[in-house]
Write a protein that holds these residues in place. Structure first.
Motif, PDB file in Angstrom:
ATOM      1  N   TRP A   4      17.654  43.707  46.040  1.00  0.00           N
ATOM      2  CA  TRP A   4      18.887  44.079  45.314  1.00  0.00           C
ATOM      3  C   TRP A   4      18.980  45.573  45.055  1.00  0.00           C
ATOM      4  O   TRP A   4      20.077  46.151  45.031  1.00  0.00           O
ATOM      5  CB  TRP A   4      18.977  43.319  43.990  1.00  0.00           C
ATOM      6  N   SER A   5      17.829  46.239  44.888  1.00  0.00           N
ATOM      7  CA  SER A   5      17.846  47.668  44.599  1.00  0.00           C
ATOM      8  C   SER A   5      18.377  48.478  45.787  1.00  0.00           C
ATOM      9  O   SER A   5      19.016  49.516  45.623  1.00  0.00           O
ATOM     10  CB  SER A   5      16.450  48.169  44.222  1.00  0.00           C
ATOM     11  N   LEU A   6      18.097  47.972  47.031  1.00  0.00           N
ATOM     12  CA  LEU A   6      18.632  48.660  48.211  1.00  0.00           C
ATOM     13  C   LEU A   6      20.149  48.509  48.296  1.00  0.00           C
ATOM     14  O   LEU A   6      20.865  49.430  48.689  1.00  0.00           O
ATOM     15  CB  LEU A   6      17.991  48.107  49.485  1.00  0.00           C
ATOM     16  N   ILE A   7      20.625  47.325  47.919  1.00  0.00           N
ATOM     17  CA  ILE A   7      22.070  47.092  47.934  1.00  0.00           C
ATOM     18  C   ILE A   7      22.771  48.010  46.926  1.00  0.00           C
ATOM     19  O   ILE A   7      23.779  48.648  47.232  1.00  0.00           O
ATOM     20  CB  ILE A   7      22.374  45.602  47.625  1.00  0.00           C
ATOM     21  N   VAL A   8      22.195  48.075  45.723  1.00  0.00           N
ATOM     22  CA  VAL A   8      22.772  48.953  44.695  1.00  0.00           C
ATOM     23  C   VAL A   8      22.668  50.416  45.108  1.00  0.00           C
ATOM     24  O   VAL A   8      23.579  51.216  44.875  1.00  0.00           O
ATOM     25  CB  VAL A   8      22.093  48.714  43.339  1.00  0.00           C
ATOM     26  N   SER A   9      21.553  50.782  45.759  1.00  0.00           N
ATOM     27  CA  SER A   9      21.378  52.160  46.227  1.00  0.00           C
ATOM     28  C   SER A   9      22.448  52.524  47.260  1.00  0.00           C
ATOM     29  O   SER A   9      23.029  53.608  47.222  1.00  0.00           O
ATOM     30  CB  SER A   9      19.986  52.331  46.834  1.00  0.00           C
ATOM     31  N   ALA A  10      22.698  51.577  48.180  1.00  0.00           N
ATOM     32  CA  ALA A  10      23.743  51.812  49.183  1.00  0.00           C
ATOM     33  C   ALA A  10      25.107  51.930  48.532  1.00  0.00           C
ATOM     34  O   ALA A  10      25.953  52.741  48.932  1.00  0.00           O
ATOM     35  CB  ALA A  10      23.745  50.676  50.208  1.00  0.00           C
ATOM     36  N   LEU A  11      25.313  51.085  47.490  1.00  0.00           N
ATOM     37  CA  LEU A  11      26.565  51.160  46.744  1.00  0.00           C
ATOM     38  C   LEU A  11      26.710  52.520  46.067  1.00  0.00           C
ATOM     39  O   LEU A  11      27.795  53.114  46.044  1.00  0.00           O
ATOM     40  CB  LEU A  11      26.613  50.036  45.695  1.00  0.00           C
ATOM     41  N   GLY A  12      25.604  53.063  45.555  1.00  0.00           N
ATOM     42  CA  GLY A  12      25.610  54.385  44.933  1.00  0.00           C
ATOM     43  C   GLY A  12      25.975  55.471  45.927  1.00  0.00           C
ATOM     44  O   GLY A  12      26.730  56.407  45.617  1.00  0.00           O
ATOM     45  N   VAL A  13      25.437  55.342  47.167  1.00  0.00           N
ATOM     46  CA  VAL A  13      25.784  56.301  48.221  1.00  0.00           C
ATOM     47  C   VAL A  13      27.280  56.256  48.523  1.00  0.00           C
ATOM     48  O   VAL A  13      27.936  57.290  48.694  1.00  0.00           O
ATOM     49  CB  VAL A  13      24.969  56.026  49.504  1.00  0.00           C
ATOM     50  N   CYS A  14      27.823  55.025  48.562  1.00  0.00           N
ATOM     51  CA  CYS A  14      29.265  54.866  48.818  1.00  0.00           C
ATOM     52  C   CYS A  14      30.087  55.504  47.708  1.00  0.00           C
ATOM     53  O   CYS A  14      31.108  56.162  47.964  1.00  0.00           O
ATOM     54  CB  CYS A  14      29.615  53.382  48.958  1.00  0.00           C
ATOM     55  N   VAL A  15      29.663  55.292  46.447  1.00  0.00           N
ATOM     56  CA  VAL A  15      30.375  55.884  45.307  1.00  0.00           C
ATOM     57  C   VAL A  15      30.317  57.414  45.378  1.00  0.00           C
ATOM     58  O   VAL A  15      31.323  58.106  45.152  1.00  0.00           O
ATOM     59  CB  VAL A  15      29.786  55.383  43.970  1.00  0.00           C
ATOM     60  N   ALA A  16      29.131  57.948  45.734  1.00  0.00           N
ATOM     61  CA  ALA A  16      28.985  59.403  45.854  1.00  0.00           C
ATOM     62  C   ALA A  16      29.873  59.952  46.967  1.00  0.00           C
ATOM     63  O   ALA A  16      30.528  60.993  46.809  1.00  0.00           O
ATOM     64  CB  ALA A  16      27.518  59.763  46.120  1.00  0.00           C
ATOM     65  N   ALA A  17      29.896  59.224  48.089  1.00  0.00           N
ATOM     66  CA  ALA A  17      30.748  59.665  49.207  1.00  0.00           C
ATOM     67  C   ALA A  17      32.219  59.635  48.798  1.00  0.00           C
ATOM     68  O   ALA A  17      32.993  60.539  49.153  1.00  0.00           O
ATOM     69  CB  ALA A  17      30.513  58.766  50.417  1.00  0.00           C
ATOM     70  N   LEU A  18      32.587  58.578  48.056  1.00  0.00           N
ATOM     71  CA  LEU A  18      33.965  58.491  47.589  1.00  0.00           C
ATOM     72  C   LEU A  18      34.289  59.639  46.639  1.00  0.00           C
ATOM     73  O   LEU A  18      35.374  60.244  46.716  1.00  0.00           O
ATOM     74  CB  LEU A  18      34.187  57.148  46.875  1.00  0.00           C
ATOM     75  N   GLY A  19      33.336  59.972  45.766  1.00  0.00           N
ATOM     76  CA  GLY A  19      33.535  61.093  44.840  1.00  0.00           C
ATOM     77  C   GLY A  19      33.694  62.411  45.581  1.00  0.00           C
ATOM     78  O   GLY A  19      34.551  63.230  45.245  1.00  0.00           O
TER      79      GLY A  19
END
Length: 510
Positions: A4-19
């Protein structure tokens, strides 16, 4: 299965890219488009309302050079002057729109200007203060008559009729009130008879803007009386439609793309750089300013375009912007060596000038602009040649007080504070056949200097912050919060995943 931590980490990357995308691409494009829409002058829009009537009056400050030794000057002494002021006026501008062009990219108007004396800002000075100042109208008539061969006969009669025409002058200076000198008018040609009446009629027919006929038939000179009221000049400017970078750029004055004031090139039909009309009227500027760029304003009062250069980043009451100022090419670098000898009209005889007819650095002859032998300098002759400054006592040039500058909000081109500062002078000199001038020194004599500009008031600052600055801050916060939050979330989850994986792979202790 993925932890689950990898999924959340990938989600964080997506949020950063969106930002990052929002902060560096989406938001700037949104703001750019919004600014473009807001600066374009369209019938009925908010910008149109601001265009027709400025949201706040301009500040118009006048400083007068009071002459302290007029009698001694008449005997050849160096003039001593003392600055008094400022006399502060609120300048209200309202445009009477004539029409839009068919494609909506141009708008034509006549501008009405009204001045109100601001007693509080002027205190302790009042309009009833008495001054001794250069007699501009008498000096102007004498010099025009001297310089125009067709008026040689008038000059002969002027000497004998000075008393009747100019109210029995004792010197080349006049004792009057500030109110009269600036707006109401210093009266002359009061009930003249015979030749004096003919001279007054010729003065009246000369068409000088600063001399107006009174109800009793007399004449009156004032510096700004002609500016107070309805305008006559038809001005056409760009609305910004199709090209927001050209908004408010002056296109025509009285249906002409160029001036016919200064000298033109010898090539027939070619307009000189001096007669070109560039820039806005200084009430606003094009949007999207960049560090290191320059821009133009056009000043009808001096019949020329003026280039302003970027100087520094500034903050005005929490609003970021850029400071612009005039360069050496305003009135210092003038002459054939600077490819602008078209400003050297050479209309004045026996004055302090160079052999090629150009004035020395820091002075510009406005004779062809104002139909009067007026010389432009910066206040207190800042930066002017010593040929002029050494002949006057009492001048105190100071770049901070006397340099023209404007602070502009870089995104919208809105002026925050600053204005144009210029001084009006005339040569004082001996004129052949005019007895009252026979002992005068030849000197460039200061009369007044003015500062015309703006300081955005509290109401407009609050409006500007609400409409733009706070929005930009909010978008900036969203940008960095999503970027940093996404990166932070990705890094923390990745570290957690690596830590957990290490624990799983660690061999059991026997």
């Amino acid at each position: 299965m993925l932890h689950w931590s990898l999924i959340v980490s990938a989600l964080g990357v997506c949020v950063a890219a969106l930002g990052g995308y929002c902060g560096w691409v989406l938001f700037p494009n949104m703001v750019h488009k919004k600014v473009e829409q807001s600066v374009v002058i369209a019938d009925g829009s908010e910008q149109y309302k601001r265009f027709v009537k400025l949201p706040q009056p301009l500040n118009f400050k006048v400083y007068i050079f009071n002459v302290t030794n007029p009698d001694r000057i008449q005997q050849g002494a160096i003039p001593i002057v003392e600055e008094i002021g400022p006399y502060v006026y609120k300048q209200f501008r309202q445009k009477k729109v004539k029409h839009f062009s068919r494609d909506g990219s141009k708008i034509s108007y006549v501008q009405n200007v009204h001045f109100d004396f601001d007693a509080d800002a002027s205190a302790p000075y009042t309009q009833d203060d008495r001054i001794v100042a250069l007699n501009m109208h008498m000096n102007s008539v004498l010099q025009i008559s001297e310089n125009d061969p067709g008026l040689a006969l008038l000059l002969v009669h002027l000497n004998a009729n000075l008393k009747a025409v100019f109210n029995d002058p004792r010197s080349m200076f006049v004792s009057t009130s500030v109110r009269e000198y600036l707006f109401d008018g210093v009266r002359f040609c009061i009930n003249p008879q015979g030749i004096a009446k003919a001279i007054c009629n010729q003065i009246k027919e000369s068409g000088s803007k600063t001399i107006r006929e009174q109800s009793d038939g007399s004449l009156a000179f004032s510096f700004f009386g002609h500016k107070n009221g309805s305008g006559h000049e038809v001005i056409e400017v760009h609305t910004g439609k199709g090209d927001p970078m050209r908004v408010l750029e002056i296109q025509k004055l009285d249906d002409s793309h160029n001036l016919q004031v200064w000298l033109n090139a010898s090539t027939e039909g070619e307009t000189s750089v001096c007669n070109q009309i560039n820039g806005t009227d200084a009430s606003a500027y094009p949007p999207f300013r960049q560090r290191g760029d320059s821009m133009y304003i056009f000043s009808a009062d001096i019949c020329r375009s003026v280039q302003l250069f970027y100087q520094a980043d500034i903050q005005y009451q929490g609003i970021p912007g850029y400071r612009y100022s005039i360069g050496e090419n305003f009135i210092n670098d003038i002459g054939p060596e600077h490819d602008n000898e078209c400003f050297c009209v050479d209309k004045l005889a026996n004055v302090i000038k160079r052999k090629n007819g150009c004035l020395y650095a820091g002075a510009l002859d406005l004779t062809t602009c104002l139909d009067a032998p007026v010389i432009l300098t910066l206040p207190h002759m800042l930066g002017a040649s010593n040929e002029y400054r050494k002949m006057i006592r009492g001048l105190k040039p100071d770049a901070k007080k006397h340099q023209t500058f404007v602070d502009v909000q870089s995104l919208t081109g809105t002026p925050l504070q600053g204005g144009k500062r210029v001084q009006f002078n005339m040569f004082l000199k001996s004129i052949n056949r005019i007895g009252i001038t026979e002992n005068l020194p030849t000197v460039l004599m200061p009369a007044i200097w003015v500062e015309e500009g703006i300081q955005l008031n509290g109401e407009m600052v609050a409006f500007f912050k609400k409409k733009l600055i706070n929005t930009l801050k909010t978008l900036n916060i969203v940008h960095w919060a999503t970027l940093c939050g996404g990166i932070g979330l990705a890094v923390i989850c990745l570290i957690y995943y690596i830590y957990q994986k290490g624990r799983v792979e660690e061999p059991p202790v026997k």
